[in-house]
Design a protein around this motif. Structure first.
Motif, PDB file in Angstrom:
ATOM      1  N   ARG A   2       0.840  -1.174   0.000  1.00 31.68           N
ATOM      2  CA  ARG A   2       0.000   0.000   0.000  1.00 31.68           C
ATOM      3  C   ARG A   2       0.884   1.235   0.000  1.00 31.68           C
ATOM      4  NH1 ARG A   2      -3.419   1.560   4.926  1.00 31.68           N
ATOM      5  NH2 ARG A   2      -3.263  -0.648   5.328  1.00 31.68           N
ATOM      6  N   LYS A   3       0.450   2.248  -0.716  1.00 29.20           N
ATOM      7  CA  LYS A   3       1.251   3.465  -0.823  1.00 29.20           C
ATOM      8  C   LYS A   3       1.282   4.195   0.523  1.00 29.20           C
ATOM      9  CE  LYS A   3       1.902   7.372  -3.848  1.00 29.20           C
ATOM     10  NZ  LYS A   3       1.547   7.961  -5.116  1.00 29.20           N
ATOM     11  N   PRO A   4       2.476   4.347   1.114  1.00 29.90           N
ATOM     12  CA  PRO A   4       2.573   5.009   2.418  1.00 29.90           C
ATOM     13  C   PRO A   4       2.467   6.530   2.281  1.00 29.90           C
ATOM     14  CG  PRO A   4       4.740   4.338   1.675  1.00 29.90           C
ATOM     15  CD  PRO A   4       3.749   3.847   0.649  1.00 29.90           C
ATOM     16  N   ASP A   5       2.087   7.191   3.381  1.00 27.66           N
ATOM     17  CA  ASP A   5       2.046   8.651   3.428  1.00 27.66           C
ATOM     18  C   ASP A   5       3.453   9.148   3.723  1.00 27.66           C
ATOM     19  OD1 ASP A   5       1.391  11.340   3.694  1.00 27.66           O
ATOM     20  OD2 ASP A   5       0.773  11.097   5.783  1.00 27.66           O
ATOM     21  N   LEU A   6       4.214   9.390   2.686  1.00 23.64           N
ATOM     22  CA  LEU A   6       5.622   9.755   2.846  1.00 23.64           C
ATOM     23  C   LEU A   6       5.778  11.129   3.501  1.00 23.64           C
ATOM     24  CD1 LEU A   6       7.016   8.537  -0.592  1.00 23.64           C
ATOM     25  CD2 LEU A   6       6.949   7.313   1.580  1.00 23.64           C
ATOM     26  N   HIS A   7       4.880  12.030   3.187  1.00 25.09           N
ATOM     27  CA  HIS A   7       5.021  13.402   3.691  1.00 25.09           C
ATOM     28  C   HIS A   7       4.913  13.458   5.221  1.00 25.09           C
ATOM     29  CE1 HIS A   7       5.241  17.700   3.248  1.00 25.09           C
ATOM     30  NE2 HIS A   7       4.155  17.850   3.996  1.00 25.09           N
ATOM     31  N   GLY A   8       4.126  12.551   5.798  1.00 28.14           N
ATOM     32  CA  GLY A   8       3.942  12.551   7.241  1.00 28.14           C
ATOM     33  C   GLY A   8       4.983  11.749   7.997  1.00 28.14           C
ATOM     34  N   ASP A  13      12.450   7.255   9.432  1.00 29.95           N
ATOM     35  CA  ASP A  13      11.473   6.269   8.963  1.00 29.95           C
ATOM     36  C   ASP A  13      11.521   6.130   7.446  1.00 29.95           C
ATOM     37  OD1 ASP A  13      10.660   5.863  11.586  1.00 29.95           O
ATOM     38  OD2 ASP A  13       9.027   7.322  11.433  1.00 29.95           O
ATOM     39  N   LEU A  14      11.732   7.244   6.759  1.00 28.54           N
ATOM     40  CA  LEU A  14      11.870   7.192   5.299  1.00 28.54           C
ATOM     41  C   LEU A  14      13.108   6.404   4.895  1.00 28.54           C
ATOM     42  CD1 LEU A  14      10.850  10.804   4.224  1.00 28.54           C
ATOM     43  CD2 LEU A  14       9.625   8.685   3.736  1.00 28.54           C
ATOM     44  N   VAL A  15      14.192   6.581   5.639  1.00 29.29           N
ATOM     45  CA  VAL A  15      15.429   5.841   5.342  1.00 29.29           C
ATOM     46  C   VAL A  15      15.196   4.345   5.555  1.00 29.29           C
ATOM     47  CG1 VAL A  15      17.823   5.475   6.046  1.00 29.29           C
ATOM     48  CG2 VAL A  15      16.934   7.799   5.810  1.00 29.29           C
ATOM     49  N   ALA A  16      14.506   3.993   6.627  1.00 31.01           N
ATOM     50  CA  ALA A  16      14.203   2.575   6.887  1.00 31.01           C
ATOM     51  C   ALA A  16      13.300   2.005   5.791  1.00 31.01           C
ATOM     52  CB  ALA A  16      13.554   2.417   8.255  1.00 31.01           C
ATOM     53  N   LEU A  17      12.311   2.778   5.363  1.00 38.75           N
ATOM     54  CA  LEU A  17      11.424   2.336   4.280  1.00 38.75           C
ATOM     55  C   LEU A  17      12.209   2.189   2.980  1.00 38.75           C
ATOM     56  CD1 LEU A  17       8.591   1.621   3.293  1.00 38.75           C
ATOM     57  CD2 LEU A  17       8.208   4.080   2.891  1.00 38.75           C
ATOM     58  N   PHE A  18      13.121   3.126   2.729  1.00 35.16           N
ATOM     59  CA  PHE A  18      13.973   3.045   1.537  1.00 35.16           C
ATOM     60  C   PHE A  18      14.745   1.721   1.537  1.00 35.16           C
ATOM     61  CE2 PHE A  18      17.922   3.607  -0.742  1.00 35.16           C
ATOM     62  CZ  PHE A  18      17.562   4.329  -1.873  1.00 35.16           C
ATOM     63  N   GLY A  42       9.538   2.824  -8.428  1.00 31.84           N
ATOM     64  CA  GLY A  42       8.747   4.052  -8.329  1.00 31.84           C
ATOM     65  C   GLY A  42       8.614   4.522  -6.889  1.00 31.84           C
ATOM     66  N   VAL A  43       8.382   3.587  -5.964  1.00 28.53           N
ATOM     67  CA  VAL A  43       8.286   3.937  -4.540  1.00 28.53           C
ATOM     68  C   VAL A  43       9.621   4.481  -4.052  1.00 28.53           C
ATOM     69  CG1 VAL A  43       7.904   3.030  -2.211  1.00 28.53           C
ATOM     70  CG2 VAL A  43       6.452   2.256  -4.104  1.00 28.53           C
ATOM     71  N   MET A  44      10.719   3.843  -4.474  1.00 25.16           N
ATOM     72  CA  MET A  44      12.049   4.299  -4.066  1.00 25.16           C
ATOM     73  C   MET A  44      12.295   5.738  -4.531  1.00 25.16           C
ATOM     74  SD  MET A  44      15.775   2.870  -5.193  1.00 25.16           S
ATOM     75  CE  MET A  44      15.585   3.628  -6.805  1.00 25.16           C
ATOM     76  N   ILE A  45      11.915   6.045  -5.758  1.00 24.07           N
ATOM     77  CA  ILE A  45      12.100   7.397  -6.288  1.00 24.07           C
ATOM     78  C   ILE A  45      11.215   8.389  -5.537  1.00 24.07           C
ATOM     79  CG2 ILE A  45      11.788   8.856  -8.338  1.00 24.07           C
ATOM     80  CD1 ILE A  45      14.309   7.052  -8.325  1.00 24.07           C
ATOM     81  N   GLU A  50      10.811  12.842  -1.789  1.00 19.83           N
ATOM     82  CA  GLU A  50      10.330  13.397  -0.521  1.00 19.83           C
ATOM     83  C   GLU A  50      11.509  13.908   0.309  1.00 19.83           C
ATOM     84  OE1 GLU A  50       8.201  14.790   2.585  1.00 19.83           O
ATOM     85  OE2 GLU A  50       7.364  14.137   0.667  1.00 19.83           O
ATOM     86  N   LEU A  51      12.578  13.124   0.376  1.00 23.09           N
ATOM     87  CA  LEU A  51      13.770  13.562   1.120  1.00 23.09           C
ATOM     88  C   LEU A  51      14.374  14.812   0.486  1.00 23.09           C
ATOM     89  CD1 LEU A  51      15.422  10.098   1.806  1.00 23.09           C
ATOM     90  CD2 LEU A  51      14.420  11.636   3.513  1.00 23.09           C
ATOM     91  N   LYS A  52      14.402  14.840  -0.838  1.00 24.99           N
ATOM     92  CA  LYS A  52      14.965  15.989  -1.560  1.00 24.99           C
ATOM     93  C   LYS A  52      14.147  17.250  -1.292  1.00 24.99           C
ATOM     94  CE  LYS A  52      16.109  17.504  -6.234  1.00 24.99           C
ATOM     95  NZ  LYS A  52      16.086  17.138  -7.652  1.00 24.99           N
ATOM     96  N   GLY A  53      12.842  17.114  -1.190  1.00 23.07           N
ATOM     97  CA  GLY A  53      11.970  18.266  -0.996  1.00 23.07           C
ATOM     98  C   GLY A  53      11.965  18.821   0.417  1.00 23.07           C
ATOM     99  N   ARG A  54      12.538  18.096   1.343  1.00 28.08           N
ATOM    100  CA  ARG A  54      12.571  18.574   2.727  1.00 28.08           C
ATOM    101  C   ARG A  54      13.669  19.627   2.903  1.00 28.08           C
ATOM    102  NH1 ARG A  54      10.807  13.688   6.670  1.00 28.08           N
ATOM    103  NH2 ARG A  54       8.901  13.233   5.511  1.00 28.08           N
ATOM    104  N   GLU A  55      13.509  20.430   3.924  1.00 29.97           N
ATOM    105  CA  GLU A  55      14.461  21.507   4.176  1.00 29.97           C
ATOM    106  C   GLU A  55      15.879  20.955   4.310  1.00 29.97           C
ATOM    107  OE1 GLU A  55      15.255  24.963   7.460  1.00 29.97           O
ATOM    108  OE2 GLU A  55      13.220  24.215   7.173  1.00 29.97           O
TER     109      GLU A  55
END
Length: 143
Positions: A2-8, A13-18, A42-45, A50-55
């Motif tokens: 299922r597509k996770p809510d990456l923004h939240g 957690d994103l690194v672990a999901l990656f 696609g999920v990896m990208i 998401e990581l790139k878009g963060r401050e």
């Protein structure tokens, strides 16, 4: 998956999901399940974006995966951190080179590594008539 809510999600957690997604990619690739690999890619990208878009461009958090036990995770993390940490990423890519003990069937990811490291796209991952990814001689490309 299922597509996770990456923004939240928090950055760790994103690194672990990656890492999880990339391990699943590796298993899909080895099992010749290309459609699953493509979905996971696609999920990896999306995670990378998401990581790139963060401050502060949080893709640097992927550097922690350079010591991960799975080679596919290390390769993908290195490729996606080339823009933010080129020295470390190139060092990781070179550690994955066949002459340094890395042996794995060639994949599009493997070929693209050498292209990203400055090899000419004209020779399509070839170096002196040898396909480095395989670690064995290969037929030179037809010109």
């Amino acid at each position: 998956m299922r597509k996770p809510d990456l923004h939240g999600m928090a950055t760790p957690d994103l690194v672990a999901l990656f890492a999880k997604v990339t391990v699943d990619q590796d298993e899909a690739l080895l099992g010749n399940r290309i459609a699953k690999f493509n979905r996971l890619f696609g999920v990896m990208i999306e995670i990378s974006d998401e990581l790139k878009g963060r401050e502060g461009d949080q893709r640097t958090a992927l550097l922690s995966l350079f010591e991960y036990p799975n080679m596919q995770v290390r390769l993908q993390a290195a490729k996606l951190t080339l823009a933010v940490a080129p020295v470390e990423a190139r060092r990781q890519l070179k550690r994955s080179h066949p002459r340094n003990g890395f042996r794995k069937p060639a994949t599009p990811a493997c070929v693209s590594i050498f292209w990203m490291m400055g090899r000419s796209s004209r020779n399509d991952g070839m170096w002196g008539g040898r396909r480095i990814c395989f670690g064995q001689p290969a037929e030179p490309p037809v010109r």
